[in-house]
Scaffold this motif. Structure first.
Motif, short mmCIF file in Angstrom:
data_model
loop_
_atom_site.label_atom_id
_atom_site.label_comp_id
_atom_site.label_asym_id
_atom_site.label_seq_id
_atom_site.Cartn_x
_atom_site.Cartn_y
_atom_site.Cartn_z
N PHE A 136 0.85 -1.18 0.00
CA PHE A 136 0.00 0.00 0.00
C PHE A 136 0.89 1.23 0.00
CE2 PHE A 136 -2.19 3.24 2.67
CZ PHE A 136 -3.21 3.55 1.78
N ARG A 137 0.70 2.09 -0.96
CA ARG A 137 1.49 3.32 -1.08
C ARG A 137 0.61 4.51 -0.74
NH1 ARG A 137 3.09 -0.25 -4.93
NH2 ARG A 137 5.33 -0.52 -5.25
N MET A 149 4.97 6.63 1.14
CA MET A 149 5.31 5.70 2.22
C MET A 149 4.76 4.31 1.89
SD MET A 149 4.38 5.87 6.29
CE MET A 149 2.79 5.08 6.06
N LEU A 150 5.57 3.29 2.12
CA LEU A 150 5.20 1.92 1.81
C LEU A 150 4.74 1.18 3.05
CD1 LEU A 150 8.20 0.94 -0.51
CD2 LEU A 150 5.96 1.83 -1.18
N PRO A 209 9.56 11.31 14.49
CA PRO A 209 8.13 11.50 14.71
C PRO A 209 7.31 10.65 13.75
CG PRO A 209 9.28 13.60 14.47
CD PRO A 209 10.23 12.54 14.05
N ARG A 210 6.05 10.44 14.07
CA ARG A 210 5.17 9.67 13.19
C ARG A 210 4.97 10.40 11.87
NH1 ARG A 210 0.00 9.24 11.58
NH2 ARG A 210 -0.39 11.32 12.41
N PRO A 211 5.08 9.72 10.71
CA PRO A 211 4.89 10.40 9.42
C PRO A 211 3.42 10.77 9.21
CG PRO A 211 5.25 8.05 9.09
CD PRO A 211 5.48 8.32 10.55
N PRO A 212 3.08 12.06 9.11
CA PRO A 212 1.68 12.48 9.05
C PRO A 212 1.14 12.53 7.62
CG PRO A 212 3.08 14.41 9.21
CD PRO A 212 4.00 13.22 9.19
N LEU A 213 -0.18 12.52 7.53
CA LEU A 213 -0.88 12.75 6.27
C LEU A 213 -0.94 14.26 6.01
CD1 LEU A 213 -3.83 10.28 6.90
CD2 LEU A 213 -2.00 9.95 5.23
N ARG A 214 -1.16 14.62 4.74
CA ARG A 214 -1.24 16.03 4.40
C ARG A 214 -2.42 16.70 5.10
NH1 ARG A 214 1.79 19.96 3.44
NH2 ARG A 214 2.96 18.69 1.92
N ARG A 215 -3.55 16.01 5.21
CA ARG A 215 -4.70 16.63 5.87
C ARG A 215 -4.44 16.88 7.34
NH1 ARG A 215 -6.80 11.32 5.04
NH2 ARG A 215 -7.14 10.18 7.01
N GLU A 216 -3.60 16.04 7.96
CA GLU A 216 -3.24 16.27 9.35
C GLU A 216 -2.36 17.50 9.47
OE1 GLU A 216 -3.19 11.48 10.49
OE2 GLU A 216 -1.34 12.67 10.53
N VAL A 217 -1.38 17.63 8.57
CA VAL A 217 -0.48 18.78 8.60
C VAL A 217 -1.24 20.07 8.38
CG1 VAL A 217 1.50 19.87 7.47
CG2 VAL A 217 1.50 17.40 7.87
#
Length: 510
Positions: free
Chosen positions: A353-354, A367-368, A434-442
């Protein structure tokens, strides 16, 4: 916290005995201690450390002797005269033991603390062999290098391992209220509440708060977390309360009324007792290595280093990422192929899943992960928003219907994250961060939360080893920001070690 005045060894480690060994008289909500406050526990613990250290040193040197020479009586050459290796071995053992004591490796304030204790043990061991090597060279003592070199790593590793085991044992004892310093927290109401709550939340804090002293509390008991702590009086009653309760430590929280003059007078009043005086700084989320004391004419200045996000330390971090991620991909190649096959057989769709995630300085990367949900999981997210159990900007659902059968297993043990080793190898991520965030989170971040993006996101991190999805959004952000500003290579290795333990005993993974 800063210890400003030393006290006896006994009072530092063991303050509280098992409940069956204690008797308290309670009057007016205040706990009074009768004779026998349990300090022999501390002496017993430190004696155990000395015995263990001595046994390990003798065993390491004896093993090195047998491996190098066999069970033969050999002699070193000192200025042309033979000297039995037994004498040389005794000199090394005695010097090593003295160095451990002189290096304060068994200091009450570092016993059971972890990294500080380990550093002191390693430094004392290296110093011993370095100085002995110089002495042997200058004194023309012909010592077999193989024997000399073998004893150091074997002994040092064994010493570190024993300290680690003793630390685990000590923390286990502290969960049952053993080996804790009885503490009295002093200061303003808010500062006292914060410090007491932090101590209560940390199993390795080594303190048991038995009371608080604060002005205008308005009642005899104060609710702190899950405990109700007695108010033993005002700031002027601290010395009497400390003696009455038999406390080992007085913790001054924040800046009490009266300021530095009050702290000075309190230190004078506690002289001649076995009570430590500790200052709880208002500095939050600043790790010890960034704090330096620079006294100027009696003025104790605290120098706090500004975080650095470039430089040699980051280059070393990248090198560590490449070496460990590359090695892990080689070792896990076959198991990952098997997991990918199981994912394909379990449900229709690709094995991987990408997903677009936001990396350092706001850059985006793919992210894989091993696919743990059905292929249309993203499209079905909207219908589940009203069931969101997450906090803040995070979507979390313990019984997410989109998760596949194999997905439940690989998510529980974080196996779905293994493909991110490739992201680490190519430089999109780091092993720890840190945890890699989603764009909507940022896009929904408050201004200060953007500091999470100052370094690369991590395959694991503070959130991974402190509860994962069970953490609130605020606690997750706090841990990530703490890591961003205080990370170190040693700390990264500790987090990786703790991650391995979490994978075997997962919590907060769904």
């Amino acid at each position: 916290m800063t210890v400003v005045r030393p006290r006896s060894v006994a009072g530092a480690v063991g303050g509280r005995t098992p409940r069956s060994w204690r008797r308290f008289a309670v009057s007016g909500g205040v706990e009074s201690l009768r004779p026998g406050d349990g300090r022999p526990w501390a002496h017993s613990y430190l004696v155990r450390l000395r015995i263990t250290d001595t046994v390990i040193i003798l065993a390491a040197i004896g093993t090195a002797f047998v491996v190098r020479f066999g069970p033969h009586d050999v002699a070193a050459s000192v200025a042309g005269f033979p000297v039995p290796y037994a004498l040389i071995s005794l000199l090394i053992a005695l010097s090593w033991s003295i160095a451990l004591s002189a290096g304060h490796t068994r200091d009450a304030r570092v016993c059971g603390t972890g990294l500080t204790e380990y550093r002191r043990v390693a430094s004392a061991s290296a110093l011993t062999f370095g100085l002995l090597a110089i002495v042997f060279l200058v004194g023309d003592v012909n010592v077999a290098r193989g024997y000399f070199i073998l004893a150091l790593p074997a002994g040092a590793l064994a010493l570190l391992g024993s300290r680690w085991m003793w630390r685990r044992w000590l923390i286990g004892q502290q969960r049952y209220d053993h080996y804790l310093s009885r503490a009295l927290v002093v200061g303003d109401r808010d500062d006292v509440g914060y410090v007491a709550a932090q101590i209560q939340a940390k199993s390795g804090a080594a303190y048991h708060v038995v009371g608080v002293a604060t002005e205008n509390a308005g009642r005899d008991l104060i609710d702190i977390g899950t405990e109700r702590l007695p108010v033993v009086g005002g700031l002027s009653d601290v010395t009497d309360a400390a003696r009455r309760l038999g406390v080992d430590t007085v913790i001054v929280a924040g800046q009490p009324r009266g300021g530095s003059r009050y702290i000075r007078d309190l230190g004078w009043a506690l002289e001649g007792t076995a009570t430590d005086l500790v200052l709880a700084s208002r500095l939050t989320d600043v790790a010890g290595p960034r704090i330096h004391f620079r006294p100027v004419e009696g003025l104790p200045l605290i120098h706090v280093e500004i975080p650095q996000f470039e430089g040699g330390k980051h280059i070393l971090k990248r090198m560590l990422d490449i070496v460990l991620a590359g090695a892990a991909l080689i070792v896990l190649a076959v198991p990952m192929l098997i997991v990918g096959l199981l994912v394909r057989l379990d449900s229709p769709g690709p094995a991987l899943f990408r997903q677009d995630r936001v990396g350092r300085n706001g850059s985006t990367f793919k992210m894989l992960k091993f696919r743990s949900m059905v292929v249309d999981a993203e499209a079905r997210l909207a219908e589940l928003n009203d069931k969101n159990e997450g906090n803040g900007l995070l979507f979390k659902l313990k019984d997410d219907p989109r998760v596949t059968r194999i997905g439940h297993i690989i998510r529980k043990y974080s196996i779905d994250e293994f493909p991110q080793l490739w992201n680490v190898l190519v430089g999109d991520m780091s092993l720890v961060g840190p945890r890699p965030p989603l764009r909507r989170e940022v896009d929904g971040y408050e201004s200060h939360v953007h500091r999470r993006l100052y370094i690369k996101p991590g395959l694991t991190g503070m959130w991974q080893v402190n509860g994962r999805s069970d953490l609130s959004w605020e606690e997750s952000v706090r841990l990530d920001l703490y890591y961003v500003e205080n990370w170190s290579l040693t700390g990264d290795l500790v987090i990786l070690w703790r991650t391995a333990r979490v994978l075997l005993h997962p919590t907060g993974a769904y």
